[in-house]
Design a protein around this motif. Sequence first.
Motif, mmCIF file in Angstrom:
data_model
loop_
_atom_site.group_PDB
_atom_site.id
_atom_site.type_symbol
_atom_site.label_atom_id
_atom_site.label_comp_id
_atom_site.label_asym_id
_atom_site.label_seq_id
_atom_site.Cartn_x
_atom_site.Cartn_y
_atom_site.Cartn_z
ATOM 1 N N ARG A 85 58.819 106.186 29.612
ATOM 2 C CA ARG A 85 59.791 107.291 29.078
ATOM 3 C C ARG A 85 60.000 107.264 27.838
ATOM 4 O O ARG A 85 60.064 106.226 26.844
ATOM 5 C CB ARG A 85 61.092 106.903 29.782
ATOM 6 N N HIS B 271 53.285 111.102 24.262
ATOM 7 C CA HIS B 271 54.577 111.653 24.541
ATOM 8 C C HIS B 271 55.023 112.015 26.143
ATOM 9 O O HIS B 271 55.875 111.487 26.595
ATOM 10 C CB HIS B 271 55.067 112.933 23.873
ATOM 11 N N HIS B 272 53.886 112.550 26.949
ATOM 12 C CA HIS B 272 54.210 112.728 28.268
ATOM 13 C C HIS B 272 53.316 111.864 29.137
ATOM 14 O O HIS B 272 52.890 112.053 30.173
ATOM 15 C CB HIS B 272 53.750 114.058 28.381
ATOM 16 N N ASP B 273 53.325 110.648 28.782
ATOM 17 C CA ASP B 273 52.794 109.627 29.698
ATOM 18 C C ASP B 273 53.768 109.298 30.756
ATOM 19 O O ASP B 273 54.880 109.110 30.774
ATOM 20 C CB ASP B 273 52.796 108.263 28.784
ATOM 21 N N SER B 274 52.939 109.258 31.888
ATOM 22 C CA SER B 274 53.768 109.424 33.320
ATOM 23 C C SER B 274 54.367 107.883 33.514
ATOM 24 O O SER B 274 55.057 107.705 34.214
ATOM 25 C CB SER B 274 52.886 109.768 34.466
ATOM 26 N N THR C 214 48.315 113.740 29.093
ATOM 27 C CA THR C 214 49.114 113.181 29.696
ATOM 28 C C THR C 214 48.614 111.967 30.250
ATOM 29 O O THR C 214 49.159 110.794 30.692
ATOM 30 C CB THR C 214 49.576 113.840 31.147
ATOM 31 N N TRP D 203 53.804 110.368 17.891
ATOM 32 C CA TRP D 203 53.808 110.887 19.211
ATOM 33 C C TRP D 203 52.550 111.695 19.396
ATOM 34 O O TRP D 203 52.220 112.521 18.773
ATOM 35 C CB TRP D 203 54.915 111.952 19.868
ATOM 36 N N GLU E 286 50.466 114.186 21.416
ATOM 37 C CA GLU E 286 50.836 115.401 22.023
ATOM 38 C C GLU E 286 49.473 116.080 22.792
ATOM 39 O O GLU E 286 48.417 115.638 22.290
ATOM 40 C CB GLU E 286 51.534 116.618 21.449
#
Length: 57
Positions: free
Chosen positions: A17, A11-14, A42, A37, A39
């Motif tokens: 989006r 979900h927080h992959d840089s 990253t 997702w 969690e």
Amino acid sequence: MTVPALVARVHHDSSTRPEDVQDIYDNLAATDKKLHWIEGTTRRFERYNYSPSAPSR
């Protein structure tokens, strides 16, 4: 022909989006589909370690 689909993403992959992943999922033709997702990280390559048969982390 449609096949079941599993979309598993960090979900927080840089580099990705969440809205883009959701759009891809929404546009899959499969009726049997799931968006999962990942969690707590990253690191985008954690998705390759995800297995739906593995115990929950």
